[in-house]
Scaffold this motif. Structure first.
Motif, PDB file in Angstrom:
ATOM      1  N   VAL A  87       1.155  -1.235  -0.018  1.00  0.00           N
ATOM      2  CA  VAL A  87       0.332   0.273   0.164  1.00  0.00           C
ATOM      3  C   VAL A  87       1.176   1.066   0.210  1.00  0.00           C
ATOM      4  O   VAL A  87       1.589   0.878   0.623  1.00  0.00           O
ATOM      5  N   LEU A  88       0.647   2.615  -0.676  1.00  0.00           N
ATOM      6  CA  LEU A  88       1.033   4.079  -1.051  1.00  0.00           C
ATOM      7  C   LEU A  88       0.677   4.074  -0.182  1.00  0.00           C
ATOM      8  O   LEU A  88      -0.978   4.518   0.143  1.00  0.00           O
ATOM      9  N   VAL A  89       1.421   4.883   1.482  1.00  0.00           N
ATOM     10  CA  VAL A  89       0.853   5.725   2.066  1.00  0.00           C
ATOM     11  C   VAL A  89       0.700   6.873   2.535  1.00  0.00           C
ATOM     12  O   VAL A  89      -0.288   7.169   2.547  1.00  0.00           O
ATOM     13  N   SER A  90       1.828   7.420   1.346  1.00  0.00           N
ATOM     14  CA  SER A  90       2.620   9.203   1.317  1.00  0.00           C
ATOM     15  C   SER A  90       2.818   9.051   0.344  1.00  0.00           C
ATOM     16  O   SER A  90       3.869   7.843  -0.574  1.00  0.00           O
ATOM     17  N   ASN A 124       5.483  19.419  -7.114  1.00  0.00           N
ATOM     18  CA  ASN A 124       4.179  19.360  -8.123  1.00  0.00           C
ATOM     19  C   ASN A 124       3.415  18.622  -7.807  1.00  0.00           C
ATOM     20  O   ASN A 124       3.694  17.661  -7.117  1.00  0.00           O
ATOM     21  N   ASP A 125       2.215  19.305  -8.333  1.00  0.00           N
ATOM     22  CA  ASP A 125       0.725  18.513  -7.914  1.00  0.00           C
ATOM     23  C   ASP A 125      -0.757  17.982  -9.191  1.00  0.00           C
ATOM     24  O   ASP A 125      -1.088  17.633  -8.776  1.00  0.00           O
ATOM     25  N   SER A 126       0.315  17.500 -10.413  1.00  0.00           N
ATOM     26  CA  SER A 126       0.244  16.289 -11.018  1.00  0.00           C
ATOM     27  C   SER A 126       0.644  15.235 -10.629  1.00  0.00           C
ATOM     28  O   SER A 126       0.992  14.636 -11.427  1.00  0.00           O
ATOM     29  N   VAL A 127      -0.150  15.021 -10.182  1.00  0.00           N
ATOM     30  CA  VAL A 127      -0.459  13.560 -10.130  1.00  0.00           C
ATOM     31  C   VAL A 127      -1.255  12.569  -9.335  1.00  0.00           C
ATOM     32  O   VAL A 127      -1.393  11.435  -8.818  1.00  0.00           O
ATOM     33  N   GLY A 128      -2.665  13.067 -10.079  1.00  0.00           N
ATOM     34  CA  GLY A 128      -4.375  12.689 -10.170  1.00  0.00           C
ATOM     35  C   GLY A 128      -3.639  10.941 -10.459  1.00  0.00           C
ATOM     36  O   GLY A 128      -4.903  10.698 -10.570  1.00  0.00           O
ATOM     37  N   ILE A 129      -2.875  10.652 -11.276  1.00  0.00           N
ATOM     38  CA  ILE A 129      -2.950   9.061 -11.479  1.00  0.00           C
ATOM     39  C   ILE A 129      -2.437   8.371 -10.373  1.00  0.00           C
ATOM     40  O   ILE A 129      -3.344   7.121  -9.697  1.00  0.00           O
ATOM     41  N   ILE A 130      -2.873   9.339  -8.698  1.00  0.00           N
ATOM     42  CA  ILE A 130      -2.444   8.318  -7.499  1.00  0.00           C
ATOM     43  C   ILE A 130      -3.522   7.968  -6.936  1.00  0.00           C
ATOM     44  O   ILE A 130      -4.224   6.403  -6.554  1.00  0.00           O
ATOM     45  N   SER A 178      -6.030   6.583  -9.556  1.00  0.00           N
ATOM     46  CA  SER A 178      -6.141   4.550 -10.026  1.00  0.00           C
ATOM     47  C   SER A 178      -5.707   4.370  -8.904  1.00  0.00           C
ATOM     48  O   SER A 178      -5.554   2.636  -9.766  1.00  0.00           O
ATOM     49  N   ILE A 179      -4.577   4.328  -8.613  1.00  0.00           N
ATOM     50  CA  ILE A 179      -3.492   3.244  -7.779  1.00  0.00           C
ATOM     51  C   ILE A 179      -3.769   3.250  -6.419  1.00  0.00           C
ATOM     52  O   ILE A 179      -4.281   2.271  -5.598  1.00  0.00           O
ATOM     53  N   SER A 180      -3.960   4.215  -5.588  1.00  0.00           N
ATOM     54  CA  SER A 180      -4.559   4.346  -4.317  1.00  0.00           C
ATOM     55  C   SER A 180      -4.445   5.188  -3.544  1.00  0.00           C
ATOM     56  O   SER A 180      -3.927   6.753  -3.010  1.00  0.00           O
ATOM     57  N   PRO A 181      -5.741   5.887  -3.700  1.00  0.00           N
ATOM     58  CA  PRO A 181      -6.981   7.113  -3.664  1.00  0.00           C
ATOM     59  C   PRO A 181      -6.797   7.701  -2.381  1.00  0.00           C
ATOM     60  O   PRO A 181      -7.064   8.929  -1.809  1.00  0.00           O
ATOM     61  N   GLY A 182      -6.329   6.301  -1.446  1.00  0.00           N
ATOM     62  CA  GLY A 182      -6.004   7.291   0.581  1.00  0.00           C
ATOM     63  C   GLY A 182      -5.074   7.392   0.608  1.00  0.00           C
ATOM     64  O   GLY A 182      -4.939   8.026   1.848  1.00  0.00           O
ATOM     65  N   SER A 183      -4.525   7.709  -0.735  1.00  0.00           N
ATOM     66  CA  SER A 183      -2.882   7.988   0.286  1.00  0.00           C
ATOM     67  C   SER A 183      -3.084   9.070   0.148  1.00  0.00           C
ATOM     68  O   SER A 183      -3.436  10.107  -0.193  1.00  0.00           O
ATOM     69  N   GLU A 184      -2.260   9.913   1.219  1.00  0.00           N
ATOM     70  CA  GLU A 184      -1.718  11.526   1.588  1.00  0.00           C
ATOM     71  C   GLU A 184      -0.167  11.625   0.670  1.00  0.00           C
ATOM     72  O   GLU A 184      -0.110  11.123  -0.110  1.00  0.00           O
TER      73      GLU A 184
END
Length: 317
Positions: free
Chosen positions: A27-30, A35-41, A43-49
């Motif tokens: 799991v990706l925790v954080s 840069n804040d262009s990280v929308g791909i998170i 689809s992979i780990s929406p709960g990540s900080e």
């Protein structure tokens, strides 16, 4: 299930690490990036900080250490090359093992520093050396080992990966941050050559500028003429206008095909690391030393038979 953090989440290579974390059942925790262009998170780990300030990212990592169930186990580093050492050191001192992209660091002295921090923290650094898991390369390594010929193999390496005007405006075009073309796009090839052909015996630079480099490497069982470029004008006429990248490795005149099979190599690397078979500091030392010599060398006129065919198009050194 292991808890991961990722540094450099907006970078080109970060999605491969995110998918590898997910595909290995972790799991990706954080995550952190300026840069804040990280929308791909999503689809992979929406709960990540997610943090855009390193201080907040680091404070969060220390805070969740209080509970063993939420504490981070690994930090993946995908930041610009010049920040690798600082981010690896921070990950180790947070109390995590660290997985880092290539080049691990730019010099052997910094490898020694990381080894010291490993001893101080009891944690490990792992380098992503994904070409060592590519089946075509494993097959060639096995064939070279089995053949045991007295005469060295004749190898020609050509890698041209076209980059637009953005490249020179980014950190990748700044040699103080990327450490130059040979380091930024060539380090994994130098690792591959060492992996297959053994210890490096000669390292000669023939040409280098901000867009391309060429030289000669001699290993225990191979003589290698190499050429690397980000200039689309260097593409062969048969490729121009059709593909932005040209990759060719010939061994004794035979082309080695490895244009396919890259898709899952980061996941394979993660599986190996999690199983205790990851590549550490000493595994990365050879390619770090190779690019360090290339980066600090003065180009010289090639000796007979040691120039890459494309060298003749570059002008005199």
């Amino acid at each position: 299930m292991k808890n991961f953090a990722l540094i450099g989440a907006a970078g080109y290579i970060a999605p491969r690490h995110m998918r590898a974390i997910k595909d290995t059942g972790n799991v990706l925790v954080s995550a952190y990036d300026i840069n804040d262009s990280v929308g791909i998170i999503d689809s992979i780990s929406p709960g990540s900080e997610f943090f855009t300030e390193f201080e907040r990212f680091q404070e969060h990592a220390f805070r969740i250490r209080r509970d063993p169930a939420s504490a981070l186990d690994y930090v993946a580093v995908c930041s610009p090359n010049y920040l690798h050492h600082a981010h690896i050191a921070a990950g180790l001192r947070i109390g995590c093992d660290v997985i880092c992209e290539k080049p691990l660091v730019p010099s052997s002295a910094l490898l020694d520093e990381l080894a010291l921090i490993e001893k101080e923290t009891g944690k490990r650094v792992y380098n992503i050396l994904q070409l060592r898991h590519h089946q075509s390369i494993l097959d060639l390594k096995a064939n070279v080992a089995q053949e045991r010929r007295e005469q060295k193999h004749d190898v020609e390496l050509t890698y041209i990966t076209s980059r637009g005007k953005w490249y020179m405006e980014s950190w990748k075009g700044d040699p103080r941050k990327s450490f130059g073309v040979a380091t930024n796009i060539g380090v994994h090839f130098y690792d591959m050559l060492h992996f297959i052909f053994g210890k490096l015996q000669r390292n000669v630079l023939h040409y280098a500028d901000n867009y391309k480099a060429a030289g000669y490497l001699e290993y225990e069982s191979a003589r290698v003429r190499w050429f690397l470029s980000i200039d689309a004008n260097d593409l062969p006429e048969t490729v121009k206008g059709k593909k932005p990248t040209y990759r060719s490795i010939t061994v004794d005149g035979n082309e080695m095909e490895f244009s396919e099979g890259f898709t899952d190599l980061h996941t394979t690397s993660y599986n190996e690391i999690l199983a205790g078979r990851g590549y550490g500091i000493e595994d990365a030392r050879h390619c770090v030393e190779t690019v360090e010599v290339i980066r600090t060398s003065v180009p010289s006129v090639p000796s007979p038979g040691e120039a890459h065919p494309f060298f003749s198009t570059l002008g005199k050194v």
